[in-house]
Design a protein around this motif. Structure first.
Motif, PDB file in Angstrom:
ATOM      1  N   LEU A 158       0.405  -1.455  -0.346  1.00  0.00           N
ATOM      2  CA  LEU A 158       0.132  -0.046   0.106  1.00  0.00           C
ATOM      3  C   LEU A 158       0.883   1.434  -0.100  1.00  0.00           C
ATOM      4  N   PHE A 159       0.701   2.419  -1.387  1.00  0.00           N
ATOM      5  CA  PHE A 159       0.812   3.493  -1.256  1.00  0.00           C
ATOM      6  C   PHE A 159       0.100   4.841  -0.971  1.00  0.00           C
ATOM      7  N   GLY A 160       0.439   5.333  -0.469  1.00  0.00           N
ATOM      8  CA  GLY A 160      -0.525   6.131   0.304  1.00  0.00           C
ATOM      9  C   GLY A 160       0.070   7.790   0.413  1.00  0.00           C
ATOM     10  N   LEU A 161      -0.497   8.978   0.410  1.00  0.00           N
ATOM     11  CA  LEU A 161      -0.352  10.333   0.578  1.00  0.00           C
ATOM     12  C   LEU A 161      -0.660  11.170   1.599  1.00  0.00           C
ATOM     13  N   THR A 162      -0.306  11.557   2.610  1.00  0.00           N
ATOM     14  CA  THR A 162      -1.216  11.931   3.327  1.00  0.00           C
ATOM     15  C   THR A 162      -0.370  13.771   4.013  1.00  0.00           C
ATOM     16  N   ASP A 163      -1.531  14.225   4.301  1.00  0.00           N
ATOM     17  CA  ASP A 163      -0.956  15.634   5.172  1.00  0.00           C
ATOM     18  C   ASP A 163      -0.984  15.412   6.637  1.00  0.00           C
ATOM     19  N   TYR A 164      -1.605  13.740   7.134  1.00  0.00           N
ATOM     20  CA  TYR A 164      -1.137  13.614   8.639  1.00  0.00           C
ATOM     21  C   TYR A 164      -2.079  14.295   9.507  1.00  0.00           C
ATOM     22  N   ALA A 165      -2.782  14.793   9.408  1.00  0.00           N
ATOM     23  CA  ALA A 165      -3.672  15.643   9.896  1.00  0.00           C
ATOM     24  C   ALA A 165      -5.769  15.660   9.129  1.00  0.00           C
ATOM     25  N   TYR A 166      -5.582  15.600   7.854  1.00  0.00           N
ATOM     26  CA  TYR A 166      -7.311  15.446   7.275  1.00  0.00           C
ATOM     27  C   TYR A 166      -7.082  14.095   5.963  1.00  0.00           C
ATOM     28  N   TRP A 167      -6.293  13.989   5.818  1.00  0.00           N
ATOM     29  CA  TRP A 167      -6.416  13.146   4.648  1.00  0.00           C
ATOM     30  C   TRP A 167      -5.680  12.051   4.311  1.00  0.00           C
ATOM     31  N   LEU A 168      -5.533  10.914   3.941  1.00  0.00           N
ATOM     32  CA  LEU A 168      -4.760   9.682   3.327  1.00  0.00           C
ATOM     33  C   LEU A 168      -5.997   9.513   1.358  1.00  0.00           C
ATOM     34  N   TYR A 169      -5.161   9.966   0.825  1.00  0.00           N
ATOM     35  CA  TYR A 169      -4.783   9.695  -0.618  1.00  0.00           C
ATOM     36  C   TYR A 169      -4.619   8.547  -0.911  1.00  0.00           C
ATOM     37  N   VAL A 170      -5.008   6.911  -1.298  1.00  0.00           N
ATOM     38  CA  VAL A 170      -4.326   5.977  -1.072  1.00  0.00           C
ATOM     39  C   VAL A 170      -4.203   5.465  -2.817  1.00  0.00           C
ATOM     40  N   THR A 171      -2.822   5.532  -2.887  1.00  0.00           N
ATOM     41  CA  THR A 171      -2.319   5.552  -4.519  1.00  0.00           C
ATOM     42  C   THR A 171      -2.544   4.726  -4.859  1.00  0.00           C
ATOM     43  N   ASP A 172      -1.701   2.890  -4.184  1.00  0.00           N
ATOM     44  CA  ASP A 172      -1.905   1.776  -5.035  1.00  0.00           C
ATOM     45  C   ASP A 172      -2.210   0.840  -3.440  1.00  0.00           C
ATOM     46  N   LEU A 173      -3.338  -0.294  -4.163  1.00  0.00           N
ATOM     47  CA  LEU A 173      -3.047  -1.472  -2.661  1.00  0.00           C
ATOM     48  C   LEU A 173      -3.617  -2.414  -3.852  1.00  0.00           C
ATOM     49  N   GLY A 174      -2.466  -3.385  -4.039  1.00  0.00           N
ATOM     50  CA  GLY A 174      -2.063  -4.833  -4.225  1.00  0.00           C
ATOM     51  C   GLY A 174      -2.334  -5.344  -3.503  1.00  0.00           C
ATOM     52  N   VAL A 175      -2.256  -6.713  -3.923  1.00  0.00           N
ATOM     53  CA  VAL A 175      -2.091  -7.791  -3.511  1.00  0.00           C
ATOM     54  C   VAL A 175      -2.177  -8.945  -4.123  1.00  0.00           C
ATOM     55  N   ASP A 176      -0.864  -9.480  -4.245  1.00  0.00           N
ATOM     56  CA  ASP A 176      -0.192 -11.069  -5.120  1.00  0.00           C
ATOM     57  C   ASP A 176      -1.552 -12.016  -4.817  1.00  0.00           C
ATOM     58  N   ARG A 177      -1.829 -12.252  -6.546  1.00  0.00           N
ATOM     59  CA  ARG A 177      -2.584 -13.123  -6.672  1.00  0.00           C
ATOM     60  C   ARG A 177      -2.831 -14.593  -5.370  1.00  0.00           C
ATOM     61  N   ALA A 178      -2.272 -15.079  -4.936  1.00  0.00           N
ATOM     62  CA  ALA A 178      -1.839 -16.128  -4.365  1.00  0.00           C
ATOM     63  C   ALA A 178      -2.203 -15.887  -3.395  1.00  0.00           C
ATOM     64  N   TYR A 179      -2.463 -15.161  -2.542  1.00  0.00           N
ATOM     65  CA  TYR A 179      -2.238 -14.042  -1.456  1.00  0.00           C
ATOM     66  C   TYR A 179      -3.803 -13.848  -1.097  1.00  0.00           C
ATOM     67  N   THR A 180      -4.517 -12.903  -2.192  1.00  0.00           N
ATOM     68  CA  THR A 180      -6.381 -12.299  -2.437  1.00  0.00           C
ATOM     69  C   THR A 180      -7.584 -13.614  -1.731  1.00  0.00           C
ATOM     70  N   GLY A 181      -7.299 -12.922  -0.158  1.00  0.00           N
ATOM     71  CA  GLY A 181      -9.099 -13.633   0.376  1.00  0.00           C
ATOM     72  C   GLY A 181      -8.605 -13.729   1.223  1.00  0.00           C
ATOM     73  N   ARG A 182      -6.945 -13.004   1.943  1.00  0.00           N
ATOM     74  CA  ARG A 182      -6.274 -14.009   3.681  1.00  0.00           C
ATOM     75  C   ARG A 182      -6.677 -12.639   3.872  1.00  0.00           C
ATOM     76  N   GLY A 183      -7.215 -11.083   3.894  1.00  0.00           N
ATOM     77  CA  GLY A 183      -7.364 -10.256   4.565  1.00  0.00           C
ATOM     78  C   GLY A 183      -6.101  -8.876   4.621  1.00  0.00           C
TER      79      GLY A 183
END
Length: 146
Positions: A63-88
């Motif tokens: 997970l990569f994200g951009l934030t101001d640590y005060a108001y918002w977080l913008y998630v630029t990337d969230l990925g999970v290896d295909r072999a590990y999906t569905g595991r939380g």
């Protein structure tokens, strides 16, 4: 028995991230133009860089994200290896990033989801927003990281 996956803040190299992208659907979001150069900049400068690794130290989530640590977080990337999906792993990455940015009391989370990922984000309680603005639309050449 469920395999142990460790999530921590970590800067990874561009090559490590590119190798990970080959094992996830996330690689289809990147344009072809100056791909390697731009990935190198991404992994070096993003505000939040969370990496999930299995017991063999293989990257299984990012997970990569951009934030101001005060108001918002913008998630630029969230990925999970295909072999590990569905595991939380994706859920844990989002929760950890939200906490790092400042927590639910203060931080609103935004992202752009591809249509296949919308059900996942809805399970997390996210809703489609209608107040997003865009500037400087750039036409990019689509490709898949292989």
């Amino acid at each position: 028995m469920k395999e142990l996956v460790n999530i921590q803040e970590e800067r990874i190299s561009a090559q490590e991230y590119i190798d990970f992208l080959k094992r996830t659907e996330l690689g289809a979001q990147y344009p072809k133009e100056r791909f390697c150069e731009r990935i190198a900049k991404l992994v070096k400068t993003v505000s939040i860089s969370l990496v999930a690794r299995n017991a063999d130290n293989l990257i299984v989530g990012v997970l990569f994200g951009l934030t101001d640590y005060a108001y918002w977080l913008y998630v630029t990337d969230l990925g999970v290896d295909r072999a590990y999906t569905g595991r939380g792993i994706g859920r844990r990455l989002m929760k950890t990033a939200h906490e790092l940015a400042g927590g639910e009391r203060d931080i609103a989370v935004y992202l752009i989801a591809n249509e296949n990922a919308v059900p996942f984000y809805e399970k997390l309680g996210m809703k489609k927003a209608k107040d997003v603005m865009q500037y400087n639309q750039i036409d990019w050449t689509e490709f898949v990281v292989e």
